[in-house]
Design a protein around this motif. Structure first.
Motif, PDB file in Angstrom:
ATOM      1  N   LEU A  10       0.835  -1.210   0.000  1.00 12.32           N
ATOM      2  CA  LEU A  10       0.000   0.000   0.000  1.00 12.32           C
ATOM      3  C   LEU A  10       0.866   1.255   0.000  1.00 12.32           C
ATOM      4  N   PHE A  11       1.938   1.223   0.783  1.00 10.59           N
ATOM      5  CA  PHE A  11       2.846   2.365   0.844  1.00 10.59           C
ATOM      6  C   PHE A  11       3.494   2.618  -0.524  1.00 10.59           C
ATOM      7  N   ILE A  12       3.960   1.557  -1.167  1.00 10.29           N
ATOM      8  CA  ILE A  12       4.615   1.701  -2.477  1.00 10.29           C
ATOM      9  C   ILE A  12       3.639   2.300  -3.485  1.00 10.29           C
ATOM     10  N   PHE A  13       2.421   1.794  -3.500  1.00  5.07           N
ATOM     11  CA  PHE A  13       1.414   2.320  -4.425  1.00  5.07           C
ATOM     12  C   PHE A  13       1.119   3.790  -4.118  1.00  5.07           C
ATOM     13  N   HIS A  14       0.880   4.087  -2.834  1.00  3.36           N
ATOM     14  CA  HIS A  14       0.543   5.458  -2.439  1.00  3.36           C
ATOM     15  C   HIS A  14       1.708   6.421  -2.665  1.00  3.36           C
ATOM     16  N   ASP A  15       2.867   6.059  -2.178  1.00  2.00           N
ATOM     17  CA  ASP A  15       4.000   6.981  -2.309  1.00  2.00           C
ATOM     18  C   ASP A  15       4.515   7.054  -3.733  1.00  2.00           C
ATOM     19  N   GLY A  16       4.170   6.068  -4.564  1.00  2.00           N
ATOM     20  CA  GLY A  16       4.496   6.173  -5.984  1.00  2.00           C
ATOM     21  C   GLY A  16       3.867   7.413  -6.593  1.00  2.00           C
ATOM     22  N   GLU A  17       2.630   7.701  -6.189  1.00  3.33           N
ATOM     23  CA  GLU A  17       1.968   8.917  -6.671  1.00  3.33           C
ATOM     24  C   GLU A  17       2.725  10.157  -6.200  1.00  3.33           C
ATOM     25  N   VAL A 104      -6.242  13.838   2.307  1.00  2.88           N
ATOM     26  CA  VAL A 104      -7.566  14.312   1.900  1.00  2.88           C
ATOM     27  C   VAL A 104      -7.875  15.634   2.607  1.00  2.88           C
ATOM     28  N   VAL A 105      -7.573  15.713   3.902  1.00  2.00           N
ATOM     29  CA  VAL A 105      -7.796  16.949   4.664  1.00  2.00           C
ATOM     30  C   VAL A 105      -6.957  18.089   4.082  1.00  2.00           C
ATOM     31  N   GLN A 106      -5.702  17.806   3.731  1.00  2.00           N
ATOM     32  CA  GLN A 106      -4.852  18.830   3.102  1.00  2.00           C
ATOM     33  C   GLN A 106      -5.511  19.373   1.841  1.00  2.00           C
ATOM     34  N   SER A 107      -6.000  18.482   0.998  1.00  3.36           N
ATOM     35  CA  SER A 107      -6.626  18.902  -0.254  1.00  3.36           C
ATOM     36  C   SER A 107      -7.858  19.768   0.007  1.00  3.36           C
ATOM     37  N   ILE A 118      -5.249  10.972  -4.400  1.00  2.94           N
ATOM     38  CA  ILE A 118      -5.983   9.962  -5.181  1.00  2.94           C
ATOM     39  C   ILE A 118      -5.691   8.563  -4.641  1.00  2.94           C
ATOM     40  N   THR A 119      -4.423   8.244  -4.442  1.00  6.69           N
ATOM     41  CA  THR A 119      -4.098   6.905  -3.924  1.00  6.69           C
ATOM     42  C   THR A 119      -4.489   6.769  -2.456  1.00  6.69           C
ATOM     43  N   SER A 120      -4.543   7.874  -1.723  1.00  5.88           N
ATOM     44  CA  SER A 120      -5.022   7.809  -0.336  1.00  5.88           C
ATOM     45  C   SER A 120      -6.451   7.287  -0.299  1.00  5.88           C
ATOM     46  N   ILE A 121      -7.264   7.795  -1.209  1.00  8.11           N
ATOM     47  CA  ILE A 121      -8.660   7.354  -1.281  1.00  8.11           C
ATOM     48  C   ILE A 121      -8.726   5.880  -1.683  1.00  8.11           C
ATOM     49  N   LEU A 122      -7.870   5.487  -2.634  1.00  9.19           N
ATOM     50  CA  LEU A 122      -7.895   4.107  -3.131  1.00  9.19           C
ATOM     51  C   LEU A 122      -7.391   3.086  -2.113  1.00  9.19           C
TER      52      LEU A 122
END
Length: 178
Positions: A10-17, A104-107, A118-122
């Motif tokens: 999950l970290f790799i996917f999220h931090d990839g973004e 999400v809160v930052q956005s 986007i990946t945070s939501i996913l």
């Protein structure tokens, strides 16, 4: 969905973004960073470090974070019967899940999509399911896991600027820490 290695995936996917988009996004939003530094002076140092990272420096910082998560995940896989290791893993998982919410809160706060949103939501739901499964198998409550996560946050959050500095230093041609 109970393997500690899921956190690493999950970290790799999220931090990839973040790796793909954050350095460019920071450059394009310099005015926003000026405003944030004046409105939130307690974040000035971290924002300054983030603003002055090039792609390679940021990538090294993310790699260091991945190494830390991988260490906790490996420990949880290798020593599942050791309570403090399980608690440490769950605490890191709590911190990661809350980090997703923070994007999400930052956005919402700045009225712009921040890289990582986007990946945070996913990955939020899989992260939450992993968290639920981990606390159930450890026999602890949501509240207690949040408490442990808070303790880890108190220890880890001050390390974030240090991780950024190490990334900055490791990718700098002169290797001089400021």
């Amino acid at each position: 969905m109970n393997s500690p290695w899921l956190l690493v995936a999950l970290f790799i996917f999220h931090d990839g973004e973040e790796v793909l988009f954050l350095p460019t996004w920071v450059q394009k939003n310099a005015v926003l960073f000026d405003e944030l530094e004046s409105k939130l002076p307690f974040l000035k140092r971290s924002l300054h470090l983030l603003r002055h990272h090039n792609q390679k420096q940021f990538n090294i910082s993310v790699l260091l974070e991945l190494a830390v998560l991988s260490f906790f995940s490996a420990a949880a896989v290798l020593f599942p019967q050791i309570t403090w290791i399980r608690i440490a893993f769950i605490s890191v998982l709590v911190l990661f899940t809350l980090h997703l919410v923070f994007h999400v809160v930052q956005s919402l706060f700045i009225h712009k999509v921040v890289p990582g949103t986007i990946t945070s939501i996913l990955v939020f739901l899989p992260s939450l399911i992993l968290w639920k499964n981990q606390i159930q198998s450890a026999g602890i409550t949501w509240g207690l896991s949040m408490f442990y996560g808070l303790i880890v946050a108190i220890l880890f959050i001050p390390l974030f600027p240090v991780i950024l500095k190490i990334g900055h230093w490791a990718a700098s041609p002169t290797k001089k820490l400021e």
